[in-house]
Scaffold this motif. Structure first.
Motif, PDB file in Angstrom:
ATOM      1  N   ILE A  83      21.763   6.960 -10.383  1.00 21.99           N
ATOM      2  CA  ILE A  83      22.304   5.642 -10.532  1.00 21.99           C
ATOM      3  C   ILE A  83      20.812   4.911 -10.962  1.00 21.99           C
ATOM      4  N   PRO A 114      19.882   0.976  -5.260  1.00 26.36           N
ATOM      5  CA  PRO A 114      20.988  -0.167  -4.983  1.00 26.36           C
ATOM      6  C   PRO A 114      20.823  -0.986  -3.858  1.00 26.36           C
ATOM      7  N   PHE A 153      25.566   2.380   2.091  1.00 25.30           N
ATOM      8  CA  PHE A 153      25.808   2.845   0.605  1.00 25.30           C
ATOM      9  C   PHE A 153      26.049   4.177   0.623  1.00 25.30           C
ATOM     10  N   ALA A 156      29.519   5.329   1.804  1.00 17.90           N
ATOM     11  CA  ALA A 156      30.661   4.724   0.685  1.00 17.90           C
ATOM     12  C   ALA A 156      30.581   5.729  -0.453  1.00 17.90           C
ATOM     13  N   THR A 183      29.357  -5.224   3.308  1.00 19.35           N
ATOM     14  CA  THR A 183      30.120  -5.195   1.829  1.00 19.35           C
ATOM     15  C   THR A 183      30.529  -3.748   1.171  1.00 19.35           C
ATOM     16  N   PHE A 184      29.417  -2.819   1.748  1.00 20.38           N
ATOM     17  CA  PHE A 184      29.631  -1.281   1.328  1.00 20.38           C
ATOM     18  C   PHE A 184      30.670  -0.696   2.264  1.00 20.38           C
TER      19      PHE A 184
ATOM     20  N   ARG B  94      31.685   7.290 -11.074  1.00 19.54           N
ATOM     21  CA  ARG B  94      32.389   7.125  -9.606  1.00 19.54           C
ATOM     22  C   ARG B  94      33.308   6.181  -9.714  1.00 19.54           C
ATOM     23  N   VAL B 379      33.615  -5.813  -4.948  1.00 15.22           N
ATOM     24  CA  VAL B 379      33.660  -4.913  -3.626  1.00 15.22           C
ATOM     25  C   VAL B 379      33.846  -3.262  -4.022  1.00 15.22           C
ATOM     26  N   ALA B 382      30.800  -2.048  -5.875  1.00 13.82           N
ATOM     27  CA  ALA B 382      29.655  -1.939  -4.787  1.00 13.82           C
ATOM     28  C   ALA B 382      30.062  -0.494  -4.275  1.00 13.82           C
ATOM     29  N   ARG B 383      31.310  -0.311  -3.694  1.00 13.47           N
ATOM     30  CA  ARG B 383      31.469   1.031  -3.089  1.00 13.47           C
ATOM     31  C   ARG B 383      31.382   2.167  -3.633  1.00 13.47           C
ATOM     32  N   THR B 384      31.568   2.064  -4.839  1.00 11.57           N
ATOM     33  CA  THR B 384      31.530   3.247  -5.776  1.00 11.57           C
ATOM     34  C   THR B 384      30.182   3.460  -6.524  1.00 11.57           C
ATOM     35  N   GLU B 385      29.942   2.530  -7.294  1.00 15.71           N
ATOM     36  CA  GLU B 385      28.619   2.606  -7.916  1.00 15.71           C
ATOM     37  C   GLU B 385      27.478   2.122  -7.291  1.00 15.71           C
ATOM     38  N   GLY B 386      27.519   1.417  -6.125  1.00 18.98           N
ATOM     39  CA  GLY B 386      26.203   1.296  -5.187  1.00 18.98           C
ATOM     40  C   GLY B 386      25.786   0.007  -5.364  1.00 18.98           C
ATOM     41  N   LEU B 387      26.026  -0.565  -6.397  1.00 22.67           N
ATOM     42  CA  LEU B 387      25.247  -1.875  -6.591  1.00 22.67           C
ATOM     43  C   LEU B 387      26.164  -3.092  -6.516  1.00 22.67           C
TER      44      LEU B 387
END
Lengths: 442, 442
Positions: A83, A114, A153, A156, A183-184, B94, B379, B382-387
């Motif tokens: 990523i 991230p 992160f 998640a 948020t994570f 992801r 959200v 964020a939880r899948t891609e991390g950003l």
């Protein structure tokens, strides 16, 4: 000192994804003397893999004691690394011009991750190796929140729960990183909490406490052991964390050649627990040890917490309560409480045993930098290079600037690599305090 | 719809620095009908370069009216772009897996810029073209602070002063971006201020006002005109800003081929002033207009400020006071005051005339997204891609997710590109409010 002819225009060396390292580098087998073993806190015998299984999964415990030079990075970890990795090595041409140096300044920028720092290089494999052994959730402590958000992160990414004990002072005063963890999907507790025996005792004994990192460690470990389906995770200091961070230096070796550099002449990195600098330095140090380069390495630490420059080299605990194994390291004593400087990631009483060992052997140097000098360097960096560095990274920049400013003639030219461990966008109140003249010199 | 065979493992398409675009793309000469001219606010005659010289330098005024297809990017601008460009195009594997789509999701990530958003693509050339005409400082307005910090960074890069009028509500309530501007050396005023006639009048008439973007525009323009050595700078809407942002889409065209994609089937981008989406879309739209591709473009705007989906297509002023030229655009009326949603960058009554024109011609579609739907998407991302995406970018993600979720069979597969205009690390309180259930649906 080297000179450079190639790539006169390149600003940013960006490796393609295919050049992402496929193995971590472990410096242990290449060291001229083996490091002293960790000791069991009860028996004072050398620590075994089995001793660690109460709080770490076997995969990480084996890495902690490994003497293999190369360890394969599992494909699911590479998938997450991709990523943001490889991270760029950027030539600071505008900063060079501003200070009138003849040196070539480069910075390895880990802020593209991230969460904005190098911490994810270890949080991702730590979550992965726990997940494949069936661990359902991880606990950890965090101060300002860099490590906590990195682990949030990573958990998640592998579908695990994450529970973070954040030092109460930071939980209240620096809410952005807490929000990032939430948020994570992580659960964040202010430490000391009512959820653990250690926390309840602390709150009863000291009702007005704003917490401490050592306290938060105790809570996170107690919770992990008590849950049964959980393990504990640590963000620096230990050998396996240092090894995970080696992706930084492995990339730098390739990126320097893109600029036409035969070697880094000097490397500056900030050192708190030590994993950031060690990750950058050890792959390059291996080249020194093989006789191919003559790189100097300088660990910059804050004057307020000078474990390498003022500490003793001895066995000590990694936490305040003395629950962790004994580690041979430079330490200010596990009861040392540093002043509340803004580089929260550098406020640790000890230093990674592997980094301590290389300093003890004379392979790595150390220098202390004051907080004001660090922020002066950070603001100059922001105004020339455009990136606001993390307060921790400012210490490395300050060290490199002092070096580069002394080089003005072509004969004094050199390639200087700065470990820019993260960005400082969540640390802007510290910059604001500096700009307002509210920081003291320590 | 296309299918993909090549590059099965690639996560992140990272162009080498040598592939950085050397020219901006101007869509005006390629449009099937020319856009309506800007009109002088007094005479209602088509605006000339000379009309603009009071507040813009000649270089930018000429770009604003240019009908050239390609405009060279000056070398000093490229030198600053190189700090973070080319930006990555990342496949959201992801996220795809999480929602079970047969679509291939990509995001163009502009959050790697020094301030964390696409805004620097235009602030850097704007500062440069002012600097070469001898302008000593720039003034501008900012709401949440994205544009203000982008201009502060750019002015630092070219040794210029920067003075920002920030809407009082943001100045007080969102201090991090103010601190970022100050770290770059800018002077930031809470608007309305005592420094301008417009500000003093507002404070006298409405002592309790928390300011507005239209008010801040008036202050920044008045200050620039009064100083003599200063010009004014705008961060979106105008043709030259849209053109500067074309580097986004020009890079995407090359990066899609790295993934083996023949085209983007659908592009989603958030639209406030319009420069972010237009910068991503127009180079791809040019391929459609040349008959080489069949890409669909969807502008996602907030339900709370639906200029494209609910506004009229007509001449209107760009500011509340009616001082700016008349622009032919989709507008809710220059007195429209949107609800205080967290995507501050999308709270604008109008829309870039060039983007409006393409929507009017049916070349670009539009859709409104509610705030809660946007944060749900953010959200999950964020939880899948991390950003953690900027709240503005969440609107584009929400649009893409609704599309992708409807594609489950191989026959419905498609390549979907999301414009991820920036990260949301300075917008975490908005995420916190969403997670706490404190956001309403608008």
């Amino acid at each position: 000192m080297t000179s450079i002819d190639a790539a006169p225009d390149l600003v940013k060396a960006q490796l393609p994804e295919s050049e992402l390292p496929r193995q971590w580098y472990n410096i242990v087998p290449d060291l001229p003397e083996p490091p002293a073993p960790h000791l069991h806190p009860g028996t004072r015998e050398p620590l075994t893999v089995e001793d660690m299984l109460g709080i770490f999964p076997r995969g990480l415990a084996e890495q902690e004691l490994s003497t293999e030079r190369w360890i394969d990075i599992p494909e699911p970890v590479l998938d997450v690394y991709r990523i943001w990795r490889p991270s760029p090595l950027i030539r600071a041409r505008r900063l060079e011009k501003e200070i009138g140096t003849s040196a070539r300044l480069y910075y390895k920028y880990e802020g593209v991750s991230p969460i904005g720092s190098h911490k994810t290089n270890s949080s991702v494999p730590q979550a992965y190796f726990n997940s494949i052994e069936g661990v359902k959730r991880l606990t950890t402590e965090t101060g300002a929140g860099q490590w906590g958000s990195a682990l949030a992160f990573a958990c998640a990414a592998f579908g695990m729960g994450c529970e973070v004990w954040q030092v109460a002072a930071s939980y209240e005063g620096k809410p952005y990183r807490r929000m990032l963890m939430e948020t994570f999907g992580a659960t964040v507790h202010s430490s000391p909490s009512e959820l653990t025996e250690a926390g309840r005792k602390m709150r009863a004994d000291f009702p007005d406490t704003s917490g401490s990192l050592g306290m938060a460690v105790s809570e996170a470990i107690e919770a992990a052991v008590g849950y049964g389906d959980a393990k504990y995770s640590l963000g620096s200091v230990l050998n396996h964390v240092v090894m995970h961070q080696s992706v930084i230096g492995l990339e730098v070796l390739k990126q320097l050649t893109m600029f036409g550099e035969k070697q880094a002449d000097v490397v500056y990195g900030c050192a708190g627990g030590g994993s950031n600098l060690a990750g950058l330095a050890f792959p390059l140090l291996a080249e020194n040890l093989a006789g191919r380069t003559t790189t100097r390495f300088v660990a910059t630490e804050p004057s307020a917490c000078p474990s390498l420059t003022q500490g003793r080299f001895d066995y000590d605990h990694g936490d305040v309560a003395g629950l962790t194994p004994l580690l041979k390291m430079y330490t200010l004593g596990n009861d040392f409480v540093p002043d509340p400087i803004h580089a929260g990631g550098l406020r640790y009483h000890g230093m990674a045993p592997l980094l301590s060992h290389t300093v003890h052997l004379g392979l790595v140097e150390a220098a202390a930098v004051g907080q004001v000098e660090a922020f002066e360097a950070g603001v100059l960096f922001a105004r020339t290079e455009g990136l606001v560095p993390a307060p921790e990274s400012c210490h490395a920049i300050a060290g490199a600037l002092a070096d580069a400013r002394a080089r003005t003639s072509p004969e004094e030219s050199a390639s200087i690599v700065i470990g820019l461990s993260g960005h400082g966008q969540l640390d802007l109140p510290a910059y604001s305090a500096f700009l307002a003249g509210d920081l003291t010199a320590t």
